[in-house]
Design a protein around this motif. Structure first.
Motif, PDB file in Angstrom:
ATOM      1  N   ILE A 163       0.842  -1.210   0.000  1.00 16.07           N
ATOM      2  CA  ILE A 163       0.000   0.000   0.000  1.00 16.07           C
ATOM      3  C   ILE A 163       0.869   1.249   0.000  1.00 16.07           C
ATOM      4  O   ILE A 163       0.614   2.189  -0.758  1.00 16.07           O
ATOM      5  CB  ILE A 163      -0.973  -0.025   1.200  1.00 16.07           C
ATOM      6  CG1 ILE A 163      -2.034  -1.104   0.979  1.00 16.07           C
ATOM      7  CG2 ILE A 163      -1.608   1.343   1.416  1.00 16.07           C
ATOM      8  CD1 ILE A 163      -2.872  -1.414   2.198  1.00 16.07           C
TER       9      ILE A 163
ATOM     10  N   SER B 181       0.641   3.975  -2.984  1.00 14.03           N
ATOM     11  CA  SER B 181      -0.151   5.159  -2.619  1.00 14.03           C
ATOM     12  C   SER B 181       0.738   6.356  -2.290  1.00 14.03           C
ATOM     13  O   SER B 181       1.958   6.243  -2.279  1.00 14.03           O
ATOM     14  CB  SER B 181      -1.015   4.806  -1.401  1.00 14.03           C
ATOM     15  OG  SER B 181      -0.201   4.717  -0.262  1.00 14.03           O
TER      16      SER B 181
ATOM     17  N   TYR C 126       6.587   5.910   1.233  1.00 11.92           N
ATOM     18  CA  TYR C 126       7.097   4.545   1.081  1.00 11.92           C
ATOM     19  C   TYR C 126       8.244   4.270   2.037  1.00 11.92           C
ATOM     20  O   TYR C 126       8.401   3.167   2.539  1.00 11.92           O
ATOM     21  CB  TYR C 126       7.511   4.361  -0.384  1.00 11.92           C
ATOM     22  CG  TYR C 126       8.178   3.067  -0.748  1.00 11.92           C
ATOM     23  CD1 TYR C 126       7.605   1.829  -0.435  1.00 11.92           C
ATOM     24  CD2 TYR C 126       9.370   3.065  -1.449  1.00 11.92           C
ATOM     25  CE1 TYR C 126       8.217   0.651  -0.811  1.00 11.92           C
ATOM     26  CE2 TYR C 126       9.988   1.882  -1.828  1.00 11.92           C
ATOM     27  CZ  TYR C 126       9.410   0.681  -1.507  1.00 11.92           C
ATOM     28  OH  TYR C 126      10.015  -0.490  -1.875  1.00 11.92           O
TER      29      TYR C 126
ATOM     30  N   ARG D 284       2.492   1.793  -9.887  1.00  6.89           N
ATOM     31  CA  ARG D 284       2.311   3.235  -9.696  1.00  6.89           C
ATOM     32  C   ARG D 284       2.948   4.030 -10.835  1.00  6.89           C
ATOM     33  O   ARG D 284       2.310   4.888 -11.434  1.00  6.89           O
ATOM     34  CB  ARG D 284       2.927   3.656  -8.362  1.00  6.89           C
ATOM     35  CG  ARG D 284       2.899   5.146  -8.129  1.00  6.89           C
ATOM     36  CD  ARG D 284       3.490   5.500  -6.800  1.00  6.89           C
ATOM     37  NE  ARG D 284       3.611   6.933  -6.628  1.00  6.89           N
ATOM     38  CZ  ARG D 284       3.752   7.523  -5.467  1.00  6.89           C
ATOM     39  NH1 ARG D 284       3.782   6.803  -4.360  1.00  6.89           N
ATOM     40  NH2 ARG D 284       3.862   8.818  -5.387  1.00  6.89           N
TER      41      ARG D 284
END
Length: 190
Positions: A112, A116, A120, A148
């Motif tokens: 996640i 997102s 990170y 991503r």
């Protein structure tokens, strides 16, 4: 005042620089391990906008260097936990509680955070400090980071010119609106 327009134009200029790929590599690495911002997307999107035929190459570079930076964060987390425990800056029972959570949900936490806007590096450092097995860490990092960055590259290739025109028209309003939202959020939380 058109502060955000100037920042946007400066970013577009950086993206067109002959050093853009190097900056993208450095930012991707550092953002995954130690620096809070800027996210690599800030360079990746305008680079893909300026050179759409290289968008996926840029996404690959961002992915590779982001995962390498994630590994640096992972090893930093291992060292950091030893330091915190040695100087009793964290309670061992807290570490045991967090470790049990991370053993169960660690792959989801990393996945996640890698996909997102959640920083990170928090997941990479935590994964290292909680001794998450390295192979699942690297695998989920590659999958989520690639998803991503390839998504950003694909969207810019598909809608780039329209987005660029829209951003050039509304970037200042969006920037000031975001500042107001952050201030209201901080005020509401207090």
């Amino acid at each position: 005042m058109q502060i955000f327009s100037k920042i946007y134009q400066t970013t577009l200029n950086w993206a067109h620089s002959r050093f853009a790929v190097y900056w993208l590599s450095v930012v991707s690495f550092l953002e995954s391990s130690v620096l809070p911002y800027p996210p690599p997307d800030v360079l990746l999107a305008p680079m893909a906008l300026k050179q759409p035929n290289k968008a996926y190459s840029f996404a690959s570079i961002a992915t590779i260097f982001s995962v390498l930076g994630g590994l640096a964060g992972y090893f930093l987390g291992d060292i950091l936990l030893d330091f915190l425990l040695t100087y009793e800056l964290v309670k061992p029972e807290s570490v045991v509680l967090i470790k049990s959570f991370f053993d169960e949900y660690g792959i989801w936490v990393v996945g996640i955070a890698a996909f997102s806007p959640i920083p990170y590096k928090l997941a990479t450092i935590s994964a290292g400090s909680m001794a998450m097995p390295i192979l699942p860490f690297v695998a989920i990092s590659i999958v989520a980071r690639a998803a991503r960055y390839y998504l950003v590259a694909g969207l810019v290739r598909a809608y780039g010119d329209a987005c660029d025109q829209w951003l050039q028209k509304y970037i200042d309003r969006l920037g000031y609106g975001l500042i107001v939202i952050v201030i209201l959020g901080v005020w509401y939380v207090d």
